[in-house]
Design a protein around this motif. Structure first.
Motif, PDB file in Angstrom:
ATOM      1  N   LEU A   1       0.818  -1.210   0.000  1.00  0.00           N
ATOM      2  CA  LEU A   1       0.000   0.000   0.000  1.00  0.00           C
ATOM      3  C   LEU A   1       0.852   1.261   0.000  1.00  0.00           C
ATOM      4  O   LEU A   1       0.474   2.276  -0.589  1.00  0.00           O
ATOM      5  CB  LEU A   1      -0.935   0.001   1.216  1.00  0.00           C
ATOM      6  CG  LEU A   1      -2.071  -1.026   1.198  1.00  0.00           C
ATOM      7  CD1 LEU A   1      -2.796  -1.035   2.538  1.00  0.00           C
ATOM      8  CD2 LEU A   1      -3.053  -0.710   0.065  1.00  0.00           C
ATOM      9  N   ASN A   2       2.007   1.204   0.649  1.00  0.00           N
ATOM     10  CA  ASN A   2       2.874   2.380   0.754  1.00  0.00           C
ATOM     11  C   ASN A   2       3.830   2.537  -0.426  1.00  0.00           C
ATOM     12  O   ASN A   2       4.473   3.588  -0.566  1.00  0.00           O
ATOM     13  CB  ASN A   2       3.684   2.321   2.045  1.00  0.00           C
ATOM     14  CG  ASN A   2       2.806   2.417   3.280  1.00  0.00           C
ATOM     15  OD1 ASN A   2       1.772   3.094   3.258  1.00  0.00           O
ATOM     16  ND2 ASN A   2       3.198   1.752   4.343  1.00  0.00           N
ATOM     17  N   SER A   3       3.938   1.497  -1.256  1.00  0.00           N
ATOM     18  CA  SER A   3       4.883   1.571  -2.369  1.00  0.00           C
ATOM     19  C   SER A   3       4.258   1.270  -3.713  1.00  0.00           C
ATOM     20  O   SER A   3       4.960   1.008  -4.685  1.00  0.00           O
ATOM     21  CB  SER A   3       6.035   0.585  -2.120  1.00  0.00           C
ATOM     22  OG  SER A   3       5.523  -0.739  -2.010  1.00  0.00           O
ATOM     23  N   ALA A   4       2.940   1.270  -3.776  1.00  0.00           N
ATOM     24  CA  ALA A   4       2.205   1.045  -5.036  1.00  0.00           C
ATOM     25  C   ALA A   4       2.585  -0.295  -5.678  1.00  0.00           C
ATOM     26  O   ALA A   4       2.764  -0.396  -6.895  1.00  0.00           O
ATOM     27  CB  ALA A   4       2.450   2.196  -6.004  1.00  0.00           C
ATOM     28  N   GLN A   5       2.689  -1.330  -4.862  1.00  0.00           N
ATOM     29  CA  GLN A   5       3.003  -2.663  -5.390  1.00  0.00           C
ATOM     30  C   GLN A   5       1.868  -3.641  -5.107  1.00  0.00           C
ATOM     31  O   GLN A   5       2.088  -4.827  -4.918  1.00  0.00           O
ATOM     32  CB  GLN A   5       4.302  -3.187  -4.758  1.00  0.00           C
ATOM     33  CG  GLN A   5       5.522  -2.322  -5.065  1.00  0.00           C
ATOM     34  CD  GLN A   5       6.802  -2.945  -4.539  1.00  0.00           C
ATOM     35  OE1 GLN A   5       7.372  -3.853  -5.139  1.00  0.00           O
ATOM     36  NE2 GLN A   5       7.248  -2.452  -3.394  1.00  0.00           N
ATOM     37  N   GLN A   6       0.624  -3.099  -5.091  1.00  0.00           N
ATOM     38  CA  GLN A   6      -0.531  -3.940  -4.762  1.00  0.00           C
ATOM     39  C   GLN A   6      -0.697  -5.133  -5.693  1.00  0.00           C
ATOM     40  O   GLN A   6      -0.951  -6.246  -5.212  1.00  0.00           O
ATOM     41  CB  GLN A   6      -1.820  -3.111  -4.758  1.00  0.00           C
ATOM     42  CG  GLN A   6      -1.933  -2.120  -3.621  1.00  0.00           C
ATOM     43  CD  GLN A   6      -1.516  -0.722  -4.070  1.00  0.00           C
ATOM     44  OE1 GLN A   6      -0.563  -0.584  -4.838  1.00  0.00           O
ATOM     45  NE2 GLN A   6      -2.221   0.292  -3.591  1.00  0.00           N
ATOM     46  N   PRO A   7      -0.576  -4.964  -7.019  1.00  0.00           N
ATOM     47  CA  PRO A   7      -0.807  -6.120  -7.904  1.00  0.00           C
ATOM     48  C   PRO A   7       0.145  -7.281  -7.618  1.00  0.00           C
ATOM     49  O   PRO A   7      -0.280  -8.436  -7.533  1.00  0.00           O
ATOM     50  CB  PRO A   7      -0.587  -5.537  -9.307  1.00  0.00           C
ATOM     51  CG  PRO A   7      -0.869  -4.083  -9.157  1.00  0.00           C
ATOM     52  CD  PRO A   7      -0.385  -3.726  -7.798  1.00  0.00           C
ATOM     53  N   ASP A   8       1.440  -6.968  -7.468  1.00  0.00           N
ATOM     54  CA  ASP A   8       2.415  -8.036  -7.209  1.00  0.00           C
ATOM     55  C   ASP A   8       2.180  -8.685  -5.847  1.00  0.00           C
ATOM     56  O   ASP A   8       2.241  -9.912  -5.712  1.00  0.00           O
ATOM     57  CB  ASP A   8       3.833  -7.468  -7.272  1.00  0.00           C
ATOM     58  CG  ASP A   8       4.222  -7.017  -8.670  1.00  0.00           C
ATOM     59  OD1 ASP A   8       3.605  -7.510  -9.631  1.00  0.00           O
ATOM     60  OD2 ASP A   8       5.118  -6.174  -8.786  1.00  0.00           O
ATOM     61  N   ALA A   9       1.906  -7.850  -4.856  1.00  0.00           N
ATOM     62  CA  ALA A   9       1.668  -8.381  -3.507  1.00  0.00           C
ATOM     63  C   ALA A   9       0.395  -9.225  -3.480  1.00  0.00           C
ATOM     64  O   ALA A   9       0.363 -10.296  -2.852  1.00  0.00           O
ATOM     65  CB  ALA A   9       1.577  -7.245  -2.504  1.00  0.00           C
ATOM     66  N   LEU A  10      -0.646  -8.755  -4.160  1.00  0.00           N
ATOM     67  CA  LEU A  10      -1.912  -9.478  -4.167  1.00  0.00           C
ATOM     68  C   LEU A  10      -1.752 -10.837  -4.852  1.00  0.00           C
ATOM     69  O   LEU A  10      -2.292 -11.848  -4.385  1.00  0.00           O
ATOM     70  CB  LEU A  10      -2.976  -8.647  -4.877  1.00  0.00           C
ATOM     71  CG  LEU A  10      -4.431  -9.099  -4.712  1.00  0.00           C
ATOM     72  CD1 LEU A  10      -4.814  -9.174  -3.241  1.00  0.00           C
ATOM     73  CD2 LEU A  10      -5.361  -8.151  -5.453  1.00  0.00           C
ATOM     74  N   ALA A  11      -0.998 -10.870  -5.932  1.00  0.00           N
ATOM     75  CA  ALA A  11      -0.762 -12.135  -6.630  1.00  0.00           C
ATOM     76  C   ALA A  11       0.002 -13.110  -5.731  1.00  0.00           C
ATOM     77  O   ALA A  11      -0.297 -14.309  -5.689  1.00  0.00           O
ATOM     78  CB  ALA A  11       0.016 -11.880  -7.919  1.00  0.00           C
TER      79      ALA A  11
END
Length: 381
Positions: free
Chosen positions: A261-271
């Motif tokens: 959430l703090n680094s705009a990496q939601q897609p990778d983290a969610l996957a």
């Protein structure tokens, strides 16, 4: 002056008679003592087998008084005192043994080991440490090192614990690399508290290299990297954790969601979270997925999907909490009841002693075991 041999001839029978009487008296006394000592010894042994420790101690004291030179009786008596919690009396018995000049070296080593155990059981850790140190190079060396390791863990002396674990690891006791990695993590925590984050980072890197399959070093490293604003590095560290120690990934799920959430990496983290959940469903991973889902309806559907996989009171409580029922008062009552019911289910439980805690421990505060807490909540066990 002529010597009269008549007195010599008369003296021989008298001397013989006196010698014979003296020998008979000595033999009689020896037989009495030999009968008394074994009798007291076997009487004490009988009491001990019947778990009558008080009577056993009295019998062994009687045996020691009859035969004070027998070291085995002293060892038996000292061990009995220790088992009863009379550590001061046990110490006196073993110190008396140590002071004897006729004691053989193996018996002296044994007495030193027994004395160290007395101090250890009595909680006199400084005296126990000194006594255990004297056992280096003796047959009790390995046992002494294990006891020293326990002392250093209890006193949180991680530097000395690391040294002892390294010595044990080089012997026949197996690998202590995971334990050493925990010690390095503890030292890193102390360094962070002291403000030396640079040295703490280096220490955690060493811990991760020492025990690649352990989740704690990588998790602690990712936390510190996040604290220092190194979000990208922290994300990569958690990727390593997922590959090398997947059993501990649920503990990192919440941290991964925050980093994303703090680094705009939601897609990778969610996957990554969805892949982990598909492999092993977990409440913590589920909560992280819900946190990262942009669509509220899709996020709430994850609770339903979890309920289809397993009957989870926690997931049901989370789902009902987001529903809007017609009667708000009744909804609040139901939600409160569910929250109370699910609170114990969200704890962690030690697999060694059953100690429960709201937080995950790497070192059980109940039984002092390492890595005994699964990375799963009680409901999931």
């Amino acid at each position: 002056m002529e010597f009269d041999f008549t007195w010599v001839l008369l003296g021989f029978p008298i001397a013989f008679t006196l010698g014979w009487l003296a020998s008979r008296l000595d033999l009689r006394q020896l037989r009495i003592e030999n009968r008394q000592a074994p009798k007291a010894y076997f009487k004490g042994l009988n009491f001990l087998l019947n778990e009558q420790q008080d009577q056993a101690i009295d019998a062994f004291i009687e045996a020691v008084q009859n035969d004070p030179d027998t070291s085995e009786l002293h060892f038996a008596l000292g061990n009995l005192f220790r088992r009863r919690g009379e550590y001061d009396r046990a110490v006196r018995v073993h110190e008396h043994l140590m002071s004897r000049g006729d004691l053989t070296q193996p018996e002296r080593d044994r007495a030193q080991h027994a004395l160290a155990l007395d101090f250890l059981k009595a909680g006199l850790l400084d005296r126990a440490e000194a006594a255990l140190r004297r056992l280096e190079g003796t047959p009790f060396e390995e046992e002494a090192r294990l006891a020293l390791l326990s002392i250093y863990e209890r006193s949180r002396d991680w530097a000395n614990a690391t040294q002892i674990a390294a010595r044990l690891g080089s012997s026949s006791h197996g690998s202590f690399s995971t334990r050493q990695a925990h010690y390095l993590c503890e030292q890193a925590s102390a360094l962070v508290a002291a403000g030396d984050t640079g040295q703490a980072l280096s220490t955690l890197v060493d811990a991760a290299a020492m025990a690649p399959a352990s989740a704690r070093p990588l998790l602690e490293l990712a936390k510190l990297q996040t604290q220092l604003g190194q979000s990208q590095e922290a994300f990569q560290t958690l990727l390593r954790l997922k590959k090398s120690a997947p059993q501990g990934f649920p503990l990192a799920a919440g941290l991964l969601a925050n980093i994303a959430l703090n680094s705009a990496q939601q897609p990778d983290a969610l996957a990554l979270l969805k892949a982990s959940y598909a492999q092993t469903p977990s409440i913590d991973v589920l909560e992280a997925i819900v946190k990262l889902e942009n669509d509220p309806l899709l996020a709430r559907h994850w609770y339903v999907e979890h309920l289809e996989r397993q009957a989870s009171l926690v997931a049901a409580s989370k789902w009902i909490g987001g529903e809007k029922l017609q009667n708000e008062h009744q909804h609040a009552l139901v939600q409160r009841a569910l929250d109370l019911a699910t609170k114990p289910l969200m704890r962690y439980r030690c697999a060694a002693c059953g100690f429960e805690a709201t937080q995950h421990f790497w070192h059980c505060p109940g039984c002092q075991a390492w890595d005994s807490y699964p990375a799963r909540r009680i409901e999931e066990l």
